[in-house]
Scaffold this motif. Sequence first.
Motif, PDB file in Angstrom:
ATOM      1  N   LYS A  16       6.340 -13.417  -0.095  1.00 40.50           N
ATOM      2  CA  LYS A  16       6.381 -12.170   0.665  1.00 40.50           C
ATOM      3  C   LYS A  16       5.471 -12.369   1.865  1.00 40.50           C
ATOM      4  CE  LYS A  16       7.600  -7.714   0.540  1.00 40.50           C
ATOM      5  NZ  LYS A  16       8.935  -7.220   0.331  1.00 40.50           N
ATOM      6  N   LEU A  17       6.041 -12.233   3.061  1.00 41.41           N
ATOM      7  CA  LEU A  17       5.275 -12.405   4.290  1.00 41.41           C
ATOM      8  C   LEU A  17       4.629 -11.086   4.694  1.00 41.41           C
ATOM      9  CD1 LEU A  17       7.820 -14.556   6.323  1.00 41.41           C
ATOM     10  CD2 LEU A  17       5.846 -15.350   5.021  1.00 41.41           C
ATOM     11  N   SER A  18       3.578 -11.159   5.501  1.00 37.77           N
ATOM     12  CA  SER A  18       2.902  -9.945   5.962  1.00 37.77           C
ATOM     13  C   SER A  18       3.833  -9.071   6.804  1.00 37.77           C
ATOM     14  CB  SER A  18       1.634 -10.299   6.742  1.00 37.77           C
ATOM     15  OG  SER A  18       1.943 -11.160   7.816  1.00 37.77           O
ATOM     16  N   SER A  19       4.917  -9.634   7.336  1.00 34.47           N
ATOM     17  CA  SER A  19       5.914  -8.872   8.091  1.00 34.47           C
ATOM     18  C   SER A  19       6.816  -8.048   7.172  1.00 34.47           C
ATOM     19  CB  SER A  19       6.778  -9.815   8.917  1.00 34.47           C
ATOM     20  OG  SER A  19       7.513 -10.679   8.060  1.00 34.47           O
ATOM     21  N   ALA A  68       2.171 -20.380   7.580  1.00 33.44           N
ATOM     22  CA  ALA A  68       0.714 -20.269   7.533  1.00 33.44           C
ATOM     23  C   ALA A  68       0.322 -19.321   6.406  1.00 33.44           C
ATOM     24  CB  ALA A  68       0.181 -19.766   8.870  1.00 33.44           C
ATOM     25  N   LYS A  69      -0.651 -19.720   5.614  1.00 32.86           N
ATOM     26  CA  LYS A  69      -1.086 -18.891   4.485  1.00 32.86           C
ATOM     27  C   LYS A  69      -1.581 -17.523   4.933  1.00 32.86           C
ATOM     28  CE  LYS A  69      -2.031 -22.212   0.864  1.00 32.86           C
ATOM     29  NZ  LYS A  69      -3.038 -22.745  -0.068  1.00 32.86           N
ATOM     30  N   ARG A  70      -2.101 -17.440   6.143  1.00 32.77           N
ATOM     31  CA  ARG A  70      -2.608 -16.145   6.620  1.00 32.77           C
ATOM     32  C   ARG A  70      -1.488 -15.114   6.792  1.00 32.77           C
ATOM     33  NH1 ARG A  70      -2.777 -19.461  11.107  1.00 32.77           N
ATOM     34  NH2 ARG A  70      -1.667 -18.665  12.935  1.00 32.77           N
ATOM     35  N   HIS A  71      -0.215 -15.579   6.825  1.00 31.54           N
ATOM     36  CA  HIS A  71       0.928 -14.676   6.963  1.00 31.54           C
ATOM     37  C   HIS A  71       1.646 -14.432   5.636  1.00 31.54           C
ATOM     38  CE1 HIS A  71       0.423 -14.709  11.235  1.00 31.54           C
ATOM     39  NE2 HIS A  71       0.553 -16.015  11.287  1.00 31.54           N
ATOM     40  N   VAL A  72       1.130 -15.026   4.558  1.00 26.90           N
ATOM     41  CA  VAL A  72       1.736 -14.881   3.234  1.00 26.90           C
ATOM     42  C   VAL A  72       0.872 -13.923   2.418  1.00 26.90           C
ATOM     43  CG1 VAL A  72       2.357 -16.083   1.100  1.00 26.90           C
ATOM     44  CG2 VAL A  72       2.768 -17.181   3.319  1.00 26.90           C
ATOM     45  N   THR A  73       1.491 -12.842   1.918  1.00 29.61           N
ATOM     46  CA  THR A  73       0.727 -11.896   1.103  1.00 29.61           C
ATOM     47  C   THR A  73       0.867 -12.200  -0.386  1.00 29.61           C
ATOM     48  OG1 THR A  73       2.543 -10.293   1.091  1.00 29.61           O
ATOM     49  CG2 THR A  73       0.884 -10.043   2.813  1.00 29.61           C
ATOM     50  N   VAL A  74       2.023 -12.781  -0.784  1.00 25.06           N
ATOM     51  CA  VAL A  74       2.262 -13.107  -2.196  1.00 25.06           C
ATOM     52  C   VAL A  74       3.102 -14.375  -2.266  1.00 25.06           C
ATOM     53  CG1 VAL A  74       3.432 -12.363  -4.310  1.00 25.06           C
ATOM     54  CG2 VAL A  74       2.262 -10.683  -2.908  1.00 25.06           C
ATOM     55  N   ILE A  75       2.795 -15.226  -3.230  1.00 26.17           N
ATOM     56  CA  ILE A  75       3.653 -16.351  -3.580  1.00 26.17           C
ATOM     57  C   ILE A  75       3.654 -16.466  -5.098  1.00 26.17           C
ATOM     58  CG2 ILE A  75       1.788 -18.020  -3.235  1.00 26.17           C
ATOM     59  CD1 ILE A  75       4.029 -20.100  -2.518  1.00 26.17           C
ATOM     60  N   THR A  76       4.838 -16.631  -5.676  1.00 26.13           N
ATOM     61  CA  THR A  76       4.967 -16.739  -7.119  1.00 26.13           C
ATOM     62  C   THR A  76       6.239 -17.504  -7.452  1.00 26.13           C
ATOM     63  OG1 THR A  76       4.887 -15.508  -9.202  1.00 26.13           O
ATOM     64  CG2 THR A  76       6.217 -14.557  -7.432  1.00 26.13           C
TER      65      THR A  76
END
Length: 97
Positions: A16-19, A68-76
């Motif tokens: 899930k991206l911050s966008s 970029a990890k700074r734009h990723v809110t969740v990864i699973t």
Amino acid sequence: MLIETPYKLGDTVTIKLSSGEELVGRLESENDDAYSIKTPLTLVMAQQGLGMQPYLFTAEADQKITFAKRHVTVITKTGKQFADAYQQQTSGLVTHK
């Protein structure tokens, strides 16, 4: 104590991206700053229900994209139903239950 990692290299993961965009793809690599995802697909609503389409229409379909990890809110790790659908869409292989 046994600690299980939520995902590993080669897994089909959901990001899930911050966008607000949600992606499904295969995790190729990870470092301190970024995730590399092969053949990322976005989720879209279609007449038959939820479907998947390419994240980037103008890029080569089977390439790795770096997020970029700074734009990723969740990864699973992706749930089995969607991981199987992703596998089928990107490889043509059908998994049987």
